[in-house]
Scaffold this active site. Sequence first.
Site, PDB file in Angstrom:
ATOM      1  N   SER A   1       0.926  -1.159  -0.277  1.00 38.29           N
ATOM      2  CA  SER A   1       0.288  -0.130  -0.006  1.00 38.29           C
ATOM      3  C   SER A   1       1.049   1.205   0.438  1.00 38.29           C
ATOM      4  O   SER A   1       0.475   2.643  -0.153  1.00 38.29           O
ATOM      5  CB  SER A   1      -0.568   0.370   0.546  1.00 38.29           C
ATOM      6  OG  SER A   1      -0.079  -0.478   2.494  1.00 38.29           O
TER       7      SER A   1
ATOM      8  N   HIS B   1      -6.043  -4.635  -0.694  1.00 41.42           N
ATOM      9  CA  HIS B   1      -5.779  -3.285  -1.563  1.00 41.42           C
ATOM     10  C   HIS B   1      -6.793  -3.822  -2.816  1.00 41.42           C
ATOM     11  O   HIS B   1      -5.077  -3.011  -3.808  1.00 41.42           O
ATOM     12  CB  HIS B   1      -4.079  -2.870  -1.133  1.00 41.42           C
ATOM     13  CG  HIS B   1      -4.152  -1.964   0.127  1.00 41.42           C
ATOM     14  ND1 HIS B   1      -4.736  -0.516  -0.024  1.00 41.42           N
ATOM     15  CD2 HIS B   1      -3.583  -1.973   1.055  1.00 41.42           C
ATOM     16  CE1 HIS B   1      -4.662   0.350   1.418  1.00 41.42           C
ATOM     17  NE2 HIS B   1      -3.832  -1.002   1.948  1.00 41.42           N
TER      18      HIS B   1
ATOM     19  N   LYS C   1     -12.344  -1.334   2.797  1.00 42.87           N
ATOM     20  CA  LYS C   1     -11.807  -1.118   1.930  1.00 42.87           C
ATOM     21  C   LYS C   1     -12.627  -0.336   1.168  1.00 42.87           C
ATOM     22  O   LYS C   1     -13.505  -0.114   1.222  1.00 42.87           O
ATOM     23  CB  LYS C   1     -10.105  -0.856   1.945  1.00 42.87           C
ATOM     24  CG  LYS C   1      -9.471  -1.416   3.123  1.00 42.87           C
ATOM     25  CD  LYS C   1      -7.835  -1.803   2.700  1.00 42.87           C
ATOM     26  CE  LYS C   1      -6.684  -0.669   3.715  1.00 42.87           C
ATOM     27  NZ  LYS C   1      -6.294  -2.039   3.939  1.00 42.87           N
TER      28      LYS C   1
HETATM   29  C1  LIG Z   1      -5.796  -2.525   5.474  1.00 42.26           C
HETATM   30  C2  LIG Z   1      -4.853  -4.226   6.041  1.00 42.26           C
HETATM   31  C3  LIG Z   1      -5.342  -5.173   6.601  1.00 42.26           C
HETATM   32  C4  LIG Z   1      -6.147  -4.268   7.706  1.00 42.26           C
HETATM   33  O1  LIG Z   1      -7.277  -4.527   7.724  1.00 42.26           O
HETATM   34  P1  LIG Z   1      -8.548  -4.677   8.455  1.00 42.26           P
HETATM   35  O2  LIG Z   1      -9.685  -5.166   8.247  1.00 42.26           O
HETATM   36  O3  LIG Z   1      -8.893  -3.258   8.181  1.00 42.26           O
HETATM   37  O4  LIG Z   1      -7.787  -5.287   9.595  1.00 42.26           O
HETATM   38  C5  LIG Z   1      -4.989  -6.545   6.747  1.00 42.26           C
HETATM   39  N1  LIG Z   1      -3.805  -6.383   5.369  1.00 42.26           N
HETATM   40  C6  LIG Z   1      -3.752  -5.438   4.311  1.00 42.26           C
HETATM   41  C7  LIG Z   1      -2.771  -5.794   3.428  1.00 42.26           C
HETATM   42  C8  LIG Z   1      -3.838  -4.022   4.562  1.00 42.26           C
HETATM   43  O5  LIG Z   1      -3.649  -3.485   3.522  1.00 42.26           O
END
Ligand SMILES: *Cc1c(COP(=O)(O)O)cnc(C)c1O
Length: 402
Positions: A188, A216, A247
């Site tokens: 990210s 992502h 997300k």
């Molecule tokens: C945002 C993210 C997470 C965490 O996601 P949540 O559902 O907010 O706990 C885990 N792994 C990656 C690669 C992320 O970008």
Amino acid sequence: MSATAAKENFYSELGRNLAGLREQGLYKPERVISSRQGAEVVCDDGRTLINLCANNYLGLSGDEETVRAAIDATEKYGYGLSSVRFICGTQTVHKQLERALSDFVGMQDAILYAAAFDANGGLFEPLFDENDAIISDALNHASIIDGIRLCKAARFRYEHNDMADLERQLQSATDKRHKVIVTDGVFSMDGTIAQLGRICDLADRYGALVMIDDSHATGFMGKTGRGTHEHHGVMGRIDIITGTLGKALGGAMGGFTAARREMIDTLRQKSRPYLFSNSLAPSIAGASLAVLERLSASTVLRDRLHDNTAYFRKAIAELGFTIKPGTHPVVPVMLFDAPLAQKFAQRLYELGVLATGFFYPVVPMGQARVRVQISAAHTRAQLDQALATFAQVGRELGLLTN
Ligand SMILES: *Cc1c(COP(=O)(O)O)cnc(C)c1O
């Protein structure tokens, strides 16, 4: 020392550490938003800002249909379950969502968690032990690192995105029983997409499983938005996919693991964040289900996101800024110098654009940047205004000469 003095020592140490973070510029303040999440947000000072820093890739977080689906699910299924899944916390909507998620990403089954953090935290320990090997990209997400720490398997780390080093680590792990290669689908900070074709080839050669965290990517990468495995043409060659509902898929919260039936069944029996934590709220399950139905019926949001991304990437480069090349809606605008990145983000904020500056230790030394995240919800007018603001700040700070 008295008990009170001992306690005071503890709290004053916390205070000193916090002051240290502030001095080093590492303290993370929280911006307060008084509106829904969206392409524009209203800050608590009453100003409306163009938002370039949400993971709201498809624009569904504040979307009317998503909100309506959450309300409908709440009316039908209530506010909460007051239970874990296996006691009395499984409703029709949870089973429907697990089915829809596994179909969407092309796996046999899926299991829900309260967060992707929990999906990763509860993945490795039930499946692998000291006879096994986990081979992990050096820049994998914190939740993957923590999940691996909770497991007794031997740990091998390969240099970020370095396929030669991945092969060396696979060779070092040859005497292990089961081997699993673990990577973020998309990293990210850079928008880098893992080289899944080459990873799957190496996995075949060395008899390893492949796990990707597509947080992502799920919903918008690949021709129909299934994820990085679709993007790279390796659907069917990935063994485990973890992802988030927090997300692109609506942005509330919640996570999942998708895999073969016997693996998901094992996780239901043994994965601790699943067994010992509450069921996903019905509003989230119902809204996520509606989102998946919408994304399965049409790629219009995914297509708009990629059009917006291509437009912004081309225009910001033409202004004279250096970006990390790629196709992902994460667009790192490279400033290299940490104070400069901070100053840049602050000035954008004053001029009505929300974007985050990142610097060491979040990104490597000398790689400071302002990270932009594009959304399907951005209009061309908003992107143009954001670009004009980048140009103004670039000139003010002497980065652009024209
Ligand atoms: C945002 C993210 C997470 C965490 O996601 P949540 O559902 O907010 O706990 C885990 N792994 C990656 C690669 C992320 O970008």
